[in-house]
Design an enzyme around this catalytic site. Sequence first.
Site, PDB file in Angstrom:
ATOM      1  N   GLY A 286       0.825  -1.194   0.000  1.00 25.10           N
ATOM      2  CA  GLY A 286       0.000   0.000   0.000  1.00 25.10           C
ATOM      3  C   GLY A 286       0.860   1.245   0.000  1.00 25.10           C
TER       4      GLY A 286
ATOM      5  N   ASP B 242      -0.931  10.080  14.647  1.00 21.29           N
ATOM      6  CA  ASP B 242      -1.869   9.821  13.549  1.00 21.29           C
ATOM      7  C   ASP B 242      -2.603   8.501  13.779  1.00 21.29           C
ATOM      8  OD1 ASP B 242      -3.222  10.318  11.191  1.00 21.29           O
ATOM      9  OD2 ASP B 242      -1.679   9.432   9.920  1.00 21.29           O
TER      10      ASP B 242
END
Length: 451
Positions: free
Chosen positions: A19, A129
């Site tokens: 990814g 995050d």
Amino acid sequence: MSEPDGEHVGPYRLLSTLGSGGFGEVHLALDPEGRTVAVKLLHPHVAADAQALTRLEREVETMRLVEGPYVAEVLDASLAGDRPYLVTRYVQGRPLSVVPVPVADLRRLARGLAQALLAMHEAGVVHRDLKPANVMMADGDPVVIDFGIASALDSLSVTASGAVIGTPGYLAPEVLEGHEAGAPADVFSFAATLAYAATGRQPYGTGPLSAVAYRVVHHEADLEGVPAWLEPLLGDCLLQDPEARPTAAQICAVLAADAPARGRHGVTGAGTARRRSALGQDQEAALLEASSGRGAGRGGFFWVGRRSGTGPAHPGEPDVHGLSTREWRPGRDGHVRTVEESRALHREKVRRRWVIGSGVFAALLAAAARTPLPEVSLFLLASYALVVVADAAVALLSRGLFKVRRMVTDLTSVAGVAVLWLALSALFSPFTLALFAGTALVVGVVFLLNA
């Protein structure tokens, strides 16, 4: 940035692309000893930011201190040259953002995420995050990935180049207002992520990023549908005031307690989002146990250990280029297999499967031939037994690592084939057994061709 299969980055052989995110492209790779790892190659605009790389280089050693079953531990890094990269443990699973929600086992998810948060904060690392996309679900357990990277790369030049530092809806209000992201910001993100997992909805709604950010700063999260045992805790974690939020250790204590989570005034349900939590006596005892380093396991606390022998060669100069990878074995401090031991174990597994598989097939054929061709039936059984006993004799004389296991497998297989032969002969007709044998043969051939 994409690398073709078979390319090498440092000592790592890239296998396939997993990814891509705001900071880099992640590849499944093999380390020099043949173990699977995840290699994140930083995007060119990130690699070109000397300030960001210097900051990340300083943070790598701290990130390597984060260990536990619920974090994808940083194994290696090389931030010099044209293709800087980070290496982490490979987690086989799917992100929380794409699995079916609401999550079935919400307690398991909450406890795992809380322990991941505790592991990071005890090591002095802020994720910055934390969101569903950065939580991998592996066999029902959450594993947090990409911790510390957003915090280390939070620079104006990286942001201007296209990387998004954080996700509105999961970023704490103080971060959206431009203040420094500390451990309380991760607590906020933890609660927002759990709210999504519990309801299947974004906790601050959808729409333009600016609108979502405005709701985070000026409105309360949508916690409708969150179970009663979890809602008060999430409300406390989503408080606007960072100092009013519970710590990771307190969250672990609340979730480890059998009683439902309680707010500051013991109120459950709506309206607790502005109340700071207070621990009950049982929860305080659990917290004291955690702080003393006792307790381990997936259902409770674990202590974050520090690896000896790490650190830069000279003060102020992190040495991240010579770091070696190691096999990650959650919850164990035992022996790590060498390459030769791993290969021997693999060979033993393959051999055991062949012994058992061929034994079942021989028993089927022998049972099918028992009535019409008894001599052939006995010949098949005797041939199989002779070959397997010979293999056991070779194991007895060898110095292999698994010779005892090999001998036990061989002798057990011979006895098992004889029993299976008798049972099949008594229960099924020769024609049925012949069909079984033919089907097994076809399935075996197809399996070999696919392999």
